[in-house]
Design a protein around this motif. Sequence first.
Motif, PDB file in Angstrom:
ATOM      1  N   ALA A   1      32.780  53.656  -3.283  1.00 44.46           N
ATOM      2  CA  ALA A   1      31.441  53.263  -3.730  1.00 44.46           C
ATOM      3  C   ALA A   1      31.093  51.876  -3.187  1.00 44.46           C
ATOM      4  N   ALA A   2      32.062  50.978  -3.170  1.00 44.76           N
ATOM      5  CA  ALA A   2      31.832  49.631  -2.632  1.00 44.76           C
ATOM      6  C   ALA A   2      31.522  49.693  -1.135  1.00 44.76           C
ATOM      7  N   THR A   3      32.221  50.556  -0.409  1.00 44.72           N
ATOM      8  CA  THR A   3      31.969  50.717   1.025  1.00 44.72           C
ATOM      9  C   THR A   3      30.550  51.220   1.263  1.00 44.72           C
ATOM     10  N   LEU A   4      30.144  52.270   0.543  1.00 48.67           N
ATOM     11  CA  LEU A   4      28.794  52.811   0.697  1.00 48.67           C
ATOM     12  C   LEU A   4      27.748  51.763   0.316  1.00 48.67           C
ATOM     13  N   TYR A   5      27.968  51.074  -0.774  1.00 43.89           N
ATOM     14  CA  TYR A   5      27.051  50.027  -1.242  1.00 43.89           C
ATOM     15  C   TYR A   5      26.876  48.962  -0.154  1.00 43.89           C
ATOM     16  N   GLY A   6      27.977  48.552   0.457  1.00 50.69           N
ATOM     17  CA  GLY A   6      27.922  47.557   1.531  1.00 50.69           C
ATOM     18  C   GLY A   6      27.144  48.053   2.736  1.00 50.69           C
ATOM     19  N   LEU A   7      27.313  49.329   3.084  1.00 52.94           N
ATOM     20  CA  LEU A   7      26.561  49.901   4.209  1.00 52.94           C
ATOM     21  C   LEU A   7      25.059  49.886   3.922  1.00 52.94           C
ATOM     22  N   VAL A   8      24.681  50.268   2.707  1.00 59.99           N
ATOM     23  CA  VAL A   8      23.261  50.292   2.348  1.00 59.99           C
ATOM     24  C   VAL A   8      22.700  48.869   2.351  1.00 59.99           C
ATOM     25  N   GLN A   9      23.483  47.916   1.862  1.00 63.45           N
ATOM     26  CA  GLN A   9      23.035  46.516   1.908  1.00 63.45           C
ATOM     27  C   GLN A   9      22.856  46.045   3.352  1.00 63.45           C
ATOM     28  N   THR A  10      23.799  46.394   4.205  1.00 61.02           N
ATOM     29  CA  THR A  10      23.760  45.950   5.600  1.00 61.02           C
ATOM     30  C   THR A  10      22.590  46.556   6.363  1.00 61.02           C
ATOM     31  N   TYR A  11      22.397  47.869   6.254  1.00 61.28           N
ATOM     32  CA  TYR A  11      21.380  48.568   7.031  1.00 61.28           C
ATOM     33  C   TYR A  11      20.032  48.649   6.323  1.00 61.28           C
ATOM     34  N   GLY A  12      20.034  48.468   5.006  1.00 60.49           N
ATOM     35  CA  GLY A  12      18.799  48.502   4.230  1.00 60.49           C
ATOM     36  C   GLY A  12      18.530  49.850   3.602  1.00 60.49           C
TER      37      GLY A  12
ATOM     38  N   THR B   1      14.862  57.726  12.306  1.00 63.57           N
ATOM     39  CA  THR B   1      16.137  58.308  11.914  1.00 63.57           C
ATOM     40  C   THR B   1      16.903  57.272  11.107  1.00 63.57           C
ATOM     41  N   ALA B   2      17.466  57.691  10.000  1.00 60.26           N
ATOM     42  CA  ALA B   2      18.184  56.764   9.141  1.00 60.26           C
ATOM     43  C   ALA B   2      19.457  56.272   9.810  1.00 60.26           C
ATOM     44  N   ALA B   3      19.758  54.999   9.616  1.00 58.42           N
ATOM     45  CA  ALA B   3      20.997  54.432  10.130  1.00 58.42           C
ATOM     46  C   ALA B   3      22.185  54.910   9.296  1.00 58.42           C
TER      47      ALA B   3
ATOM     48  N   ARG C   1      17.009  51.651  -6.241  1.00 53.51           N
ATOM     49  CA  ARG C   1      17.485  50.351  -6.723  1.00 53.51           C
ATOM     50  C   ARG C   1      19.004  50.359  -6.706  1.00 53.51           C
ATOM     51  N   MET C   2      19.577  49.164  -6.624  1.00 49.62           N
ATOM     52  CA  MET C   2      21.034  49.030  -6.498  1.00 49.62           C
ATOM     53  C   MET C   2      21.536  47.918  -7.420  1.00 49.62           C
ATOM     54  N   TYR C   3      22.727  48.165  -8.000  1.00 47.93           N
ATOM     55  CA  TYR C   3      23.372  47.175  -8.864  1.00 47.93           C
ATOM     56  C   TYR C   3      24.861  47.179  -8.568  1.00 47.93           C
ATOM     57  N   ARG C   4      25.396  46.013  -8.251  1.00 49.37           N
ATOM     58  CA  ARG C   4      26.842  45.918  -8.030  1.00 49.37           C
ATOM     59  C   ARG C   4      27.588  46.209  -9.327  1.00 49.37           C
ATOM     60  N   THR C   5      27.068  45.683 -10.435  1.00 50.11           N
ATOM     61  CA  THR C   5      27.647  45.921 -11.752  1.00 50.11           C
ATOM     62  C   THR C   5      26.566  46.537 -12.632  1.00 50.11           C
ATOM     63  N   TYR C   6      26.873  47.677 -13.237  1.00 49.45           N
ATOM     64  CA  TYR C   6      25.893  48.347 -14.079  1.00 49.45           C
ATOM     65  C   TYR C   6      26.644  49.111 -15.166  1.00 49.45           C
ATOM     66  N   PHE C   7      26.040  49.211 -16.336  1.00 49.28           N
ATOM     67  CA  PHE C   7      26.619  49.966 -17.444  1.00 49.28           C
ATOM     68  C   PHE C   7      25.574  50.957 -17.943  1.00 49.28           C
ATOM     69  N   SER C   8      25.988  52.192 -18.138  1.00 46.86           N
ATOM     70  CA  SER C   8      25.073  53.251 -18.560  1.00 46.86           C
ATOM     71  C   SER C   8      24.448  52.924 -19.906  1.00 46.86           C
ATOM     72  N   ARG C   9      23.142  53.009 -19.956  1.00 46.13           N
ATOM     73  CA  ARG C   9      22.424  52.813 -21.221  1.00 46.13           C
ATOM     74  C   ARG C   9      22.416  54.102 -22.032  1.00 46.13           C
ATOM     75  N   LYS C  10      22.661  55.218 -21.367  1.00 42.81           N
ATOM     76  CA  LYS C  10      22.570  56.527 -22.013  1.00 42.81           C
ATOM     77  C   LYS C  10      23.935  57.068 -22.461  1.00 42.81           C
ATOM     78  N   TYR C  11      24.988  56.745 -21.709  1.00 46.79           N
ATOM     79  CA  TYR C  11      26.299  57.332 -21.988  1.00 46.79           C
ATOM     80  C   TYR C  11      27.346  56.280 -22.320  1.00 46.79           C
TER      81      TYR C  11
END
Length: 149
Positions: free
Chosen positions: A128-139, A30-32, A76-86
């Motif tokens: 988005a930062a909160t969710l990103y941190g959760l994914v980093q913490t739990y994997g 079960t996912a954390a 994949r995850m990036y703290r800073t990212y810029f759209s290559r398409k838009y």
Amino acid sequence: MRKAAVWGLRLVLAVLAGLVLAVLPARAGTAAVVARIDLSSQRMTVSVNGMPQYSWPVSTARRGYVTPTGAYRPQRMYRTYFSRKYYNSPMPYSIFFRGGYAIHGSYEVSRLGAPASHGCVRLHPGNAATLYGLVQTYGAGNTVILVTR
């Protein structure tokens, strides 16, 4: 008196074991972290270890575009990212879940809660930062992204 102490200790251990099991996910695998995106309500609900923690407005695909439905894991995850398409648009705290589709922060916060994107799931940058941190913490392997209609 000694038997009473042993039984008391066993009771305490049994209660503690029950509490630990109540907090753990119901079954192995079960996912954390579970991020549920409801396209019809334009909301994301995030649960951690089976307990709802957050509910946020999102913006998903506007008319003519699609946000894919299904169950995904972060690719994949990036703290800073810029759209290559838009137009090199900023996409802070990007969590890519299917090819070029991502959950990411958006500075167009006035559009959250209504379809507005080319298919990505937009969030307030703080959320988005909160969710990103959760994914980093739990994997990423312990995270599921569910997109439903």
